[in-house]
Motif scaffolding. Structure first.
Motif, PDB file in Angstrom:
ATOM      1  N   GLN A 158       1.585  25.193 -85.856  1.00 42.03           N
ATOM      2  CA  GLN A 158       1.737  23.839 -86.384  1.00 42.03           C
ATOM      3  C   GLN A 158       3.639  23.416 -85.786  1.00 42.03           C
ATOM      4  O   GLN A 158       3.842  22.180 -85.824  1.00 42.03           O
ATOM      5  CB  GLN A 158       2.099  24.615 -87.679  1.00 42.03           C
ATOM      6  N   LYS A 159       4.583  24.677 -86.008  1.00 40.23           N
ATOM      7  CA  LYS A 159       5.294  23.691 -85.845  1.00 40.23           C
ATOM      8  C   LYS A 159       5.752  23.474 -84.611  1.00 40.23           C
ATOM      9  O   LYS A 159       6.544  22.251 -84.213  1.00 40.23           O
ATOM     10  CB  LYS A 159       6.480  26.137 -85.251  1.00 40.23           C
ATOM     11  N   LYS A 160       5.221  23.773 -83.172  1.00 37.09           N
ATOM     12  CA  LYS A 160       4.790  23.257 -82.027  1.00 37.09           C
ATOM     13  C   LYS A 160       4.568  21.552 -81.628  1.00 37.09           C
ATOM     14  O   LYS A 160       4.863  21.255 -81.903  1.00 37.09           O
ATOM     15  CB  LYS A 160       4.291  24.395 -80.988  1.00 37.09           C
ATOM     16  N   ASP A 201       3.978  18.688 -73.902  1.00 33.96           N
ATOM     17  CA  ASP A 201       3.093  18.290 -74.219  1.00 33.96           C
ATOM     18  C   ASP A 201       1.759  19.012 -74.164  1.00 33.96           C
ATOM     19  O   ASP A 201       0.869  19.232 -75.348  1.00 33.96           O
ATOM     20  CB  ASP A 201       3.005  17.118 -73.542  1.00 33.96           C
ATOM     21  N   ASP A 202       1.717  19.987 -72.974  1.00 30.15           N
ATOM     22  CA  ASP A 202       0.344  21.011 -72.861  1.00 30.15           C
ATOM     23  C   ASP A 202       0.549  22.171 -74.149  1.00 30.15           C
ATOM     24  O   ASP A 202      -0.474  21.592 -74.803  1.00 30.15           O
ATOM     25  CB  ASP A 202       0.387  21.493 -71.570  1.00 30.15           C
ATOM     26  N   GLU A 203       1.222  22.696 -74.578  1.00 26.07           N
ATOM     27  CA  GLU A 203       1.951  23.009 -75.288  1.00 26.07           C
ATOM     28  C   GLU A 203       1.420  23.105 -76.788  1.00 26.07           C
ATOM     29  O   GLU A 203       0.826  23.619 -77.423  1.00 26.07           O
ATOM     30  CB  GLU A 203       3.452  24.365 -74.816  1.00 26.07           C
ATOM     31  N   LYS A 204       1.299  21.942 -77.197  1.00 32.30           N
ATOM     32  CA  LYS A 204       1.813  21.414 -78.129  1.00 32.30           C
ATOM     33  C   LYS A 204       0.410  20.924 -78.544  1.00 32.30           C
ATOM     34  O   LYS A 204      -0.078  20.967 -79.766  1.00 32.30           O
ATOM     35  CB  LYS A 204       2.367  19.723 -78.887  1.00 32.30           C
ATOM     36  N   LYS A 205      -0.349  20.140 -77.728  1.00 36.32           N
ATOM     37  CA  LYS A 205      -1.798  20.262 -77.717  1.00 36.32           C
ATOM     38  C   LYS A 205      -2.967  21.254 -78.253  1.00 36.32           C
ATOM     39  O   LYS A 205      -3.448  21.907 -78.672  1.00 36.32           O
ATOM     40  CB  LYS A 205      -2.449  19.523 -75.600  1.00 36.32           C
TER      41      LYS A 205
END
Length: 146
Positions: A100-102, A111-115
């Motif tokens: 969730q922090k990411k 953006d890919d890591e967040k997704k």
């Protein structure tokens, strides 16, 4: 509080996100979600700590954690509930919160890591939601066997 927030995330916030206008979504990600996640993770920890204290004071913590191996009976049921709760708390602190922090941009991520992080957190939260039903069942069943 912990289970209430778990159900809020899975049955209110996540399904409602697609309906929220894009200009209002930053309020969720920057204000509401971080505050709810603060209470969520600390409620999980306090539930585990108070549960272990209660089990210790009542003299069944070891039997419960061993699933009533030496005695059987209510300790088996409360032990199953306790282990489900411990697994769920582990998921909160070691899978859901770091991801969730990411996803919320509280730590650096592409953006890919967040997704990917958002999906991992959501799926783990859904897992915990499904575990909450048998966890609560075994906690209540243990009381009714004594």
């Amino acid at each position: 509080m912990w289970i209430g927030l778990l159900w809020y995330f899975n049955f209110v916030q996540i399904p409602s996100m697609p309906k929220i206008p894009d200009e209002q979504k930053p309020a969720i990600g920057k204000v509401i979600a971080p505050a709810a996640l603060f209470w969520f993770r600390w409620a999980a920890l306090s539930t585990v700590v108070t549960g272990l204290i209660l089990a210790t004071l009542n003299g069944y913590v070891l039997q419960a954690l061993l699933f009533g191996y030496f005695k059987g009976g209510p300790e088996t049921y409360i032990g199953i509930g306790m282990w489900l709760g411990l697994i769920m708390a582990y998921n909160v602190w070691n899978i859901i919160w770091p991801n969730q922090k990411k996803a919320l941009g509280l730590v650096e991520a592409t953006d890919d890591e967040k997704k990917t992080a958002a999906r991992t957190a959501m799926l783990t939260s859904r897992f915990n939601t499904m575990f909450s039903i048998p966890m609560l069942y075994f906690m209540v069943a243990a009381q009714n066997l004594a």
